[in-house]
Design a protein around this motif. Structure first.
Motif, PDB file in Angstrom:
ATOM      1  N   GLY A 164      -3.469   6.580 -17.861  1.00  9.25           N
ATOM      2  CA  GLY A 164      -2.161   6.018 -17.544  1.00  9.25           C
ATOM      3  C   GLY A 164      -1.401   6.967 -16.638  1.00  9.25           C
ATOM      4  N   VAL A 165      -0.695   6.416 -15.663  1.00  6.77           N
ATOM      5  CA  VAL A 165       0.148   7.227 -14.776  1.00  6.77           C
ATOM      6  C   VAL A 165       1.542   6.639 -14.794  1.00  6.77           C
ATOM      7  N   LEU A 166       2.505   7.485 -15.088  1.00  2.00           N
ATOM      8  CA  LEU A 166       3.898   7.054 -15.134  1.00  2.00           C
ATOM      9  C   LEU A 166       4.563   7.436 -13.823  1.00  2.00           C
ATOM     10  N   GLY A 167       4.870   6.447 -12.999  1.00  2.00           N
ATOM     11  CA  GLY A 167       5.448   6.695 -11.682  1.00  2.00           C
ATOM     12  C   GLY A 167       4.472   6.316 -10.593  1.00  2.00           C
ATOM     13  N   ALA A 168       4.905   5.424  -9.670  1.00  2.00           N
ATOM     14  CA  ALA A 168       4.024   4.957  -8.589  1.00  2.00           C
ATOM     15  C   ALA A 168       4.465   5.490  -7.237  1.00  2.00           C
ATOM     16  N   GLY A 169       5.237   6.588  -7.238  1.00  2.00           N
ATOM     17  CA  GLY A 169       5.667   7.198  -5.982  1.00  2.00           C
ATOM     18  C   GLY A 169       4.532   7.956  -5.316  1.00  2.00           C
ATOM     19  N   THR A 170       4.885   8.861  -4.408  1.00  2.00           N
ATOM     20  CA  THR A 170       3.877   9.604  -3.649  1.00  2.00           C
ATOM     21  C   THR A 170       2.916  10.345  -4.574  1.00  2.00           C
ATOM     22  N   MET A 171       3.465  11.058  -5.573  1.00  2.00           N
ATOM     23  CA  MET A 171       2.604  11.828  -6.473  1.00  2.00           C
ATOM     24  C   MET A 171       1.841  10.919  -7.418  1.00  2.00           C
ATOM     25  N   GLY A 172       2.538   9.979  -8.054  1.00  2.00           N
ATOM     26  CA  GLY A 172       1.879   9.103  -9.019  1.00  2.00           C
ATOM     27  C   GLY A 172       0.759   8.299  -8.383  1.00  2.00           C
ATOM     28  N   GLY A 173       1.028   7.749  -7.203  1.00  2.00           N
ATOM     29  CA  GLY A 173       0.003   6.980  -6.499  1.00  2.00           C
ATOM     30  C   GLY A 173      -1.190   7.834  -6.134  1.00  2.00           C
TER      31      GLY A 173
END
Length: 692
Positions: free
Chosen positions: A304-313
């Motif tokens: 699971g990844v929380l956050g779909a911004g530059t880092m999360g993506g």
């Protein structure tokens, strides 16, 4: 079967003598291996066999030289002796390749009269990666078989060429069925005998060299095309010169003599020493004294990844790339859509993008607006805003959602992992996984061990890093961990130097010439000067504030510390220079001329000193781990080994003396660490320091 020595056996099957090498783990060309090959070939030649097959047991063909022998006295027969025995054999010699035939391994295979390989095999000459060139005829035989252009590409990149591609290039003569290498090689040998195939000596084939003689521009064009990539490195140029010698001399023996001269120049030079040091440092970083290799690990089947911004993506892409399903959670639909769209674009823009592969990887990703959808994940990584209150809120929520045994990881680059873990009921399951931006590209992963992090969580994280193609280094909890903690020292001094009269482009030039891809001010312009800057709160109190207020926010606005043209080419800015001079005047100082030497020492020595503090506090296991962080995460030139290795080359006593000199002139920002004082007093290096 005849046992030649402890690593080599000889057996005859019909008309074919099969010489088998078995020297785990990778059949490296140690003294014992060279001895076995030399004696084995001589016995096979004297036997009544009519052909000879060289094959290796274990997971690979000869994977290269024994790097531990480099720089020392070689025992037993030389590699050149073995090669001469093979090449001059009156009976056809067939090299049977599986796994990887790299460096000296390929150079041995090139002395066989023929080469066969299984489809999964790869061949290459990667010596350039440790600051060397192929020193056993590789630069002379390779262009004779694959042509000059392809040889230049191979020796300067160190690329591993797959078997089918090697077949097309003429580097292998036949690809045989996977799992049936021995049978395939013997069949090839019998066919060679039946057809009375000639004893092909690569060294005698000058046709491709003659082609290149008519095109002298090949070398100049190759150098020009790769100038940026090769900048600062000596080994690529020496590799090019060695291939050039093959063409210009036309004589194999003269070419070999030139190859040897160029090889020794590299072997005895500082760059290869640094690159060989780094080769071992990267492997050593995986060894954690209290977390042995056999420590059980937790299965990671869903992330699971929380956050779909530059880092999360970017983080999510690492797992999708290796077939691990990922659930990405965002707060709002538009942010989630934007994040998934960016990931798709990244895949589509990647070199050699395959639409089917893109769809396969995108199918690994599931978007959600509900944190509850993370309940079945084995590992959850948060990539939310870098603020402690937000991190704590996220981890308190994840503690209630995540299944028992799930690993909860923070991508924090600076914050206290123990404080984050304190809001959970399972601090043993909490760890820091600091990915570097862009996370789908950068190799480094700082694994942050909390006070209560379980050993199997550490072991799982280190293993997983390897699975997703990262180089992991374990760090302890402290502000900025290893990399950013040391970077803050350089950034502080860079800013201070500007206020004393050095222009940003002076500082950037010195660090660029040292070997960094760019200096701190060029990097700030690239990232954007407005990261963390809030317009409403800005009062023109710093140079950066004024630049941002003028909408000079870096490359994206066409101006920052530098001015940029339409191609984003930087040039020194008179606007920035005036702003700096105004700030210096307001401070009541007079700008002074600052030497390049002072700029380098003030930017680098405090980093080395901070690295010593990190070791002293037990936040890094060994000095070489710090070097791995800096080479992989911050662009430290690998041919300088890393900041701690560089400090060892300068000498701890000299680093200490300079730190004391700066401390006397400029204050306690330069206060030497206790460890630096002790090592200097004892005449020791950072590499001598052992935790505990």
């Amino acid at each position: 079967m005849t046992e030649i020595n402890s690593v080599t056996t000889l057996v005859q099957e019909g008309d074919v003598a099969v010489l088998t090498l078995n020297s785990p783990p990778v059949n490296a060309l140690s003294a014992k291996v060279r001895e076995g090959l030399d004696l084995g070939f001589k016995q096979a030649i004297e036997s009544d066999a009519e052909a000879i097959v060289l094959i290796c047991d274990g997971r690979t063909f000869i994977a290269g030289a024994d790097i531990t022998e480099f720089g020392g006295q070689m025992a037993g027969p030389s590699l050149q002796d073995v090669q001469a025995t093979m090449e001059n054999s009156p009976k056809p010699v067939i090299a049977a390749i599986h796994g990887t035939a790299l460096g000296g391994g390929l150079e041995v295979a090139l002395c066989a009269h023929y080469r066969v390989a299984v489809p999964s095999a790869k061949v290459g000459l990667p010596e350039v990666n440790i600051g060397l060139l192929p020193g056993a005829g590789g630069t002379q035989r390779l262009p004779r078989i694959v042509g000059v252009q392809k040889a230049l590409e191979m020796v300067t990149s160190g690329q591993h060429v797959p078997a089918q591609q090697a077949l097309a290039m003429g580097l292998v003569d036949e690809v045989v069925e996977e799992g049936k290498l021995r049978e395939g090689a013997i069949a090839f040998a019998n066919k060679a005998l039946a057809e009375n195939k000639p004893l092909v000596k690569v060294r005698e084939n000058n046709a491709k060299l003659e082609e290149a003689k008519g095109k002298p521009e090949i070398f100049a064009e190759f150098r020009k095309a790769n100038a940026r990539k090769f900048r600062g490195f000596q080994a690529p140029e020496n590799n090019i010169k060695a291939v050039e010698a093959a063409v210009t001399t036309g004589s194999f023996d003269e070419g070999i003599a030139e190859e040897r001269k160029l090889f020794m120049e590299l072997m005895m030079g500082p760059q290869s020493a640094a690159q060989r040091y780094y080769f071992f440092a990267e492997r050593q970083a995986q060894k954690i004294p209290d977390v042995p290799d056999d420590t059980p690990t937790r299965p990671i089947k869903k992330v699971g990844v929380l956050g779909a911004g530059t880092m999360g993506g970017g983080i999510a892409m690492n797992f999708a790339n290796v077939g691990i399903p990922v659930t990405i959670v965002e707060l709002k639909q538009d942010a989630l859509d934007r994040g998934l769209s960016t990931i798709r674009k990244n895949y589509e823009r990647s070199r050699g993008a395959d639409p089917a592969q893109t769809e396969k990887r995108m199918s690994m990703l599931t978007g959600s607006l509900d944190r509850a959808d993370l309940a079945d994940c084995d590992l959850i990584i948060e990539a939310v805003f870098e603020r402690m209150d937000i991190k704590k809120e996220v981890f308190a929520a994840l503690d209630k959602i995540a299944k028992p045994g799930a690993i909860l990881a923070s991508n924090t680059s600076y914050l206290n992992v123990d404080e984050i873990a304190s809001v959970t009921s399972r601090p043993q399951d909490v760890i820091g996984l600091h990915f570097f931006s862009p996370a789908n590209v950068m190799k480094l992963l700082e694994v942050i061990r909390g006070e209560k992090t379980a050993k199997d969580v550490i072991a799982t994280s280190m293993k997983l890093a390897k699975q997703i193609g990262k180089i992991a280094v374990l760090a302890g909890v402290c502000p900025g961990f290893i990399g950013n903690r040391m970077l803050s020292q350089r950034q502080r001094e860079a800013q201070k130097l500007v206020m004393e009269g050095a222009m940003p482009w002076d500082i950037d030039r010195v660090l660029y010439d040292f070997g960094f891809p760019m200096g701190p001010f060029a990097m700030s312009d690239l990232a954007g000067l407005d990261i963390g800057w809030v317009k409403e709160n800005s009062k023109g109190e710093s140079i950066r504030d004024v630049l941002c207020e003028m909408d000079r926010r870096g490359q994206k606005t066409g101006a920052g510390y530098y001015d940029y043209d339409e191609n984003r080419t930087a040039k020194p800015s008179p606007v920035t220079e005036k702003i700096i001079n105004d700030f210096i005047a307001k401070s009541g100082r007079n700008p002074r001329k600052i030497s390049d030497e002072e700029i380098l020492e003030r930017c680098v020595y405090p980093m080395i000193n901070e690295g010593a503090k990190i070791l002293e506090e037990g936040k890094a296991i060994r000095s070489s781990d710090i070097d791995v962080v800096w080479v992989n995460g911050y662009g430290w030139p690998v041919y300088r080994g890393g900041p701690m290795y560089y400090g060892d080359q300068i000498g701890t006593a000299k680093v200490l003396a300079k730190m004391k000199e700066f401390q006397g002139a400029m204050g306690d920002d330069f206060k030497p660490s206790a460890l630096l004082e002790k090592l200097a007093a004892d005449g020791k290096k950072f590499s001598d320091f052992k935790q505990g």
